[in-house]
Scaffold this motif. Structure first.
Motif, PDB file in Angstrom:
ATOM      1  N   PRO A  74     -92.608  71.537   5.372  1.00 39.97           N
ATOM      2  CA  PRO A  74     -93.251  72.847   5.206  1.00 39.97           C
ATOM      3  C   PRO A  74     -93.472  73.154   3.722  1.00 39.97           C
ATOM      4  N   ASN A  75     -94.657  73.649   3.405  1.00 37.46           N
ATOM      5  CA  ASN A  75     -94.974  73.894   1.996  1.00 37.46           C
ATOM      6  C   ASN A  75     -96.059  74.942   1.884  1.00 37.46           C
ATOM      7  N   ASN A  76     -96.237  75.469   0.686  1.00 37.70           N
ATOM      8  CA  ASN A  76     -97.285  76.467   0.432  1.00 37.70           C
ATOM      9  C   ASN A  76     -98.358  75.945  -0.513  1.00 37.70           C
ATOM     10  N   GLY A  77     -98.444  74.620  -0.638  1.00 38.67           N
ATOM     11  CA  GLY A  77     -99.442  74.021  -1.507  1.00 38.67           C
ATOM     12  C   GLY A  77     -99.065  74.041  -2.971  1.00 38.67           C
ATOM     13  N   GLN A  78     -97.821  74.391  -3.275  1.00 35.35           N
ATOM     14  CA  GLN A  78     -97.363  74.419  -4.662  1.00 35.35           C
ATOM     15  C   GLN A  78     -96.195  73.474  -4.893  1.00 35.35           C
ATOM     16  N   GLY A  79     -96.101  72.436  -4.079  1.00 34.95           N
ATOM     17  CA  GLY A  79     -95.008  71.495  -4.197  1.00 34.95           C
ATOM     18  C   GLY A  79     -93.827  71.899  -3.332  1.00 34.95           C
ATOM     19  N   ILE A  80     -92.823  71.031  -3.262  1.00 35.10           N
ATOM     20  CA  ILE A  80     -91.656  71.304  -2.421  1.00 35.10           C
ATOM     21  C   ILE A  80     -90.364  70.990  -3.177  1.00 35.10           C
ATOM     22  N   GLU A  81     -89.311  71.702  -2.808  1.00 30.60           N
ATOM     23  CA  GLU A  81     -87.958  71.383  -3.229  1.00 30.60           C
ATOM     24  C   GLU A  81     -87.262  70.701  -2.057  1.00 30.60           C
ATOM     25  N   LEU A  82     -86.626  69.585  -2.319  1.00 32.56           N
ATOM     26  CA  LEU A  82     -86.052  68.808  -1.229  1.00 32.56           C
ATOM     27  C   LEU A  82     -84.756  68.151  -1.674  1.00 32.56           C
ATOM     28  N   GLN A  83     -83.768  68.214  -0.802  1.00 26.91           N
ATOM     29  CA  GLN A  83     -82.484  67.581  -1.076  1.00 26.91           C
ATOM     30  C   GLN A  83     -82.434  66.222  -0.385  1.00 26.91           C
ATOM     31  N   ILE A  84     -81.932  65.234  -1.115  1.00 23.22           N
ATOM     32  CA  ILE A  84     -81.740  63.899  -0.563  1.00 23.22           C
ATOM     33  C   ILE A  84     -80.257  63.570  -0.661  1.00 23.22           C
ATOM     34  N   GLN A  85     -79.645  63.320   0.479  1.00 22.29           N
ATOM     35  CA  GLN A  85     -78.201  63.126   0.533  1.00 22.29           C
ATOM     36  C   GLN A  85     -77.852  61.664   0.749  1.00 22.29           C
ATOM     37  N   SER A  86     -76.967  61.158  -0.101  1.00 22.76           N
ATOM     38  CA  SER A  86     -76.462  59.794   0.058  1.00 22.76           C
ATOM     39  C   SER A  86     -75.193  59.806   0.884  1.00 22.76           C
ATOM     40  N   ALA A  87     -75.231  59.080   2.020  1.00 22.12           N
ATOM     41  CA  ALA A  87     -74.027  58.828   2.805  1.00 22.12           C
ATOM     42  C   ALA A  87     -73.751  57.333   2.792  1.00 22.12           C
ATOM     43  N   GLU A  89     -72.406  53.519   1.097  1.00 21.68           N
ATOM     44  CA  GLU A  89     -71.298  52.887   0.402  1.00 21.68           C
ATOM     45  C   GLU A  89     -71.685  52.677  -1.060  1.00 21.68           C
ATOM     46  N   ASP A  90     -70.673  52.484  -1.902  1.00 24.36           N
ATOM     47  CA  ASP A  90     -70.893  52.450  -3.345  1.00 24.36           C
ATOM     48  C   ASP A  90     -71.886  51.363  -3.773  1.00 24.36           C
ATOM     49  N   ARG A  91     -71.930  50.237  -3.087  1.00 26.59           N
ATOM     50  CA  ARG A  91     -72.798  49.145  -3.531  1.00 26.59           C
ATOM     51  C   ARG A  91     -74.282  49.498  -3.446  1.00 26.59           C
ATOM     52  N   TRP A  92     -74.603  50.568  -2.722  1.00 28.78           N
ATOM     53  CA  TRP A  92     -75.989  51.014  -2.623  1.00 28.78           C
ATOM     54  C   TRP A  92     -76.303  52.157  -3.593  1.00 28.78           C
ATOM     55  N   SER A  93     -75.332  52.683  -4.286  1.00 28.71           N
ATOM     56  CA  SER A  93     -75.523  53.908  -5.067  1.00 28.71           C
ATOM     57  C   SER A  93     -76.585  53.768  -6.148  1.00 28.71           C
ATOM     58  N   SER A  94     -76.567  52.662  -6.871  1.00 32.69           N
ATOM     59  CA  SER A  94     -77.526  52.503  -7.973  1.00 32.69           C
ATOM     60  C   SER A  94     -78.961  52.441  -7.459  1.00 32.69           C
ATOM     61  N   TYR A  95     -79.160  51.840  -6.286  1.00 28.16           N
ATOM     62  CA  TYR A  95     -80.506  51.754  -5.716  1.00 28.16           C
ATOM     63  C   TYR A  95     -80.977  53.134  -5.257  1.00 28.16           C
ATOM     64  N   PHE A  96     -80.066  53.896  -4.678  1.00 24.46           N
ATOM     65  CA  PHE A  96     -80.374  55.260  -4.255  1.00 24.46           C
ATOM     66  C   PHE A  96     -80.751  56.120  -5.457  1.00 24.46           C
ATOM     67  N   GLU A  97     -79.945  56.088  -6.505  1.00 22.78           N
ATOM     68  CA  GLU A  97     -80.211  56.909  -7.685  1.00 22.78           C
ATOM     69  C   GLU A  97     -81.523  56.537  -8.351  1.00 22.78           C
ATOM     70  N   GLN A  98     -81.815  55.239  -8.399  1.00 26.18           N
ATOM     71  CA  GLN A  98     -83.079  54.806  -8.997  1.00 26.18           C
ATOM     72  C   GLN A  98     -84.262  55.305  -8.186  1.00 26.18           C
ATOM     73  N   ALA A  99     -84.179  55.206  -6.868  1.00 27.99           N
ATOM     74  CA  ALA A  99     -85.285  55.642  -6.020  1.00 27.99           C
ATOM     75  C   ALA A  99     -85.521  57.143  -6.129  1.00 27.99           C
ATOM     76  N   ASP A 104     -88.958  61.436  -8.116  1.00 30.31           N
ATOM     77  CA  ASP A 104     -88.917  62.754  -8.749  1.00 30.31           C
ATOM     78  C   ASP A 104     -89.702  62.814 -10.063  1.00 30.31           C
ATOM     79  N   SER A 105     -90.195  61.661 -10.512  1.00 29.47           N
ATOM     80  CA  SER A 105     -90.828  61.582 -11.836  1.00 29.47           C
ATOM     81  C   SER A 105     -92.329  61.360 -11.761  1.00 29.47           C
ATOM     82  N   GLY A 106     -92.930  61.689 -10.635  1.00 27.43           N
ATOM     83  CA  GLY A 106     -94.349  61.412 -10.454  1.00 27.43           C
ATOM     84  C   GLY A 106     -95.257  62.390 -11.158  1.00 27.43           C
ATOM     85  N   SER A 107     -96.501  62.001 -11.271  1.00 31.99           N
ATOM     86  CA  SER A 107     -97.549  62.869 -11.805  1.00 31.99           C
ATOM     87  C   SER A 107     -98.815  62.636 -10.988  1.00 31.99           C
ATOM     88  N   PRO A 108     -99.317  63.695 -10.348  1.00 27.97           N
ATOM     89  CA  PRO A 108     -98.862  65.091 -10.333  1.00 27.97           C
ATOM     90  C   PRO A 108     -97.441  65.230  -9.771  1.00 27.97           C
TER      91      PRO A 108
END
Length: 322
Positions: A74-87, A89-99, A104-108
């Protein structure tokens, strides 16, 4: 970094045509049927035709899927705020953080993402209003990454993404690249993105929503993905090429976050679908799952729950297993 996904049908045909045409023309003219200028012109014209064949091998990104066809938060055409939760194991953490950082760094810049962590949850129990990412050895399911979206109509309510450790061998030389590609890919589905390209035999797009057999070329999103997200959610200044939604969002101006909640009966149905996705492989998915798209690298199914609710299941399939 760009690259080839391998010798596709079109590429191999082109190679054979090049070799055969060059040989035939050389024989024809050396036999006294023309001069050197005619030979050069004929080879050039033949090669122009042959190279044009390869153009059909690569379709334009998102050519078959428009923003109006896919689910979105759901959005109003002005972008969205969204939470991404990691559940995870630790060996996946770096891949999650990078993604998360990549998306989050796109343009627009239409995504404002917040990453959180929870206790390890191999079942990946959905939570309304966010994307949850999990991992486990789910067994020989036939998929090494999967995304499941709950939606009412075209509005996403929640999403889960699972990484299947069964297919991620620590001994594989491309292990890190494949994990990063899969993480980025399944997270992208959680935003509503479809695949940009569904062939692994053509040239890589250099972004993670592209099917590939060379994950090192496609570990991150790029402009292709950010432009499509802009069509879904606007560019942060109110412009959008797709109709914004207004129901189930926080009040006030600025970017919106989803406040919709799934009824208990939908959550129970989803739990059963998730269990079936672990037991299903290729054609053995439940009969009531409606297949939307399928090839050797992945498939998309939809399960209609009634009352406007549906679950969309996208599976990333290692083609060498099928």
């Amino acid at each position: 970094m760009g690259g080839s996904k391998g010798c596709g049908i079109g590429s191999c045909i082109c190679f054979l045509l090049v070799a055969g045409t060059a040989g035939a023309l050389a024989w024809y003219f050396t036999a006294g049927n023309g001069d050197a200028t005619d030979l050069n012109d004929s080879i050039a014209n033949a090669f122009d035709f042959i190279w044009s064949i390869s153009d059909f091998e690569k379709e334009a990104p998102f050519e078959e899927v428009s923003p109006n066809e896919v689910p979105r938060w759901p959005n109003n055409g002005q972008g969205i705020e969204l939470q991404i939760q990691s559940a995870l194991e630790d060996r996946w953490s770096s891949y999650f953080e990078q993604a998360v950082s990549d998306w989050d760094s796109g343009s627009p810049d239409v995504l404002t993402l917040t990453s959180t962590s929870s206790s390890y949850d191999p079942d990946c129990t959905p939570i309304d209003g966010l994307i949850k990412v999990c991992n486990n050895d789910y067994g020989d399911t036939g998929w090494y990454g999967i995304n499941e979206i709950s939606a009412i109509g075209k509005e996403i309510v929640s999403s889960i993404a699972k990484m299947n450790d069964y297919y991620f061998s620590d001994d594989a030389s491309d292990q890190a690249e494949r994990r990063q590609y899969t993480m980025c890919h399944e997270m992208g589905h959680g935003f509503g993105l479809p695949h940009t390209d569904e062939s692994f035999t053509n040239t890589d797009d250099g972004e993670c929503m592209d099917y590939t057999d060379s994950p090192e070329n496609n570990m991150h999103p790029n402009q292709i993905n950010f432009d499509f997200l802009n069509n879904l959610y606007g560019d942060g200044t109110g412009s959008s090429t797709s109709a914004p939604t207004s129901e189930g969002t926080s009040s006030g101006g600025g970017r919106r976050r989803s406040l919709r909640q799934l009824p208990d009966w939908v959550q129970e149905e989803w739990r059963q679908i998730s269990a079936a996705s672990i037991g299903a492989r290729n054609s053995r998915v439940p009969a009531h799952w409606r297949k939307l798209r399928s090839n050797e690298l992945g498939d998309v199914h939809e399960v209609d729950l009634g009352e406007g609710y549906r679950i969309i299941v996208e599976r990333l399939l290692p083609h060498w297993l099928n």
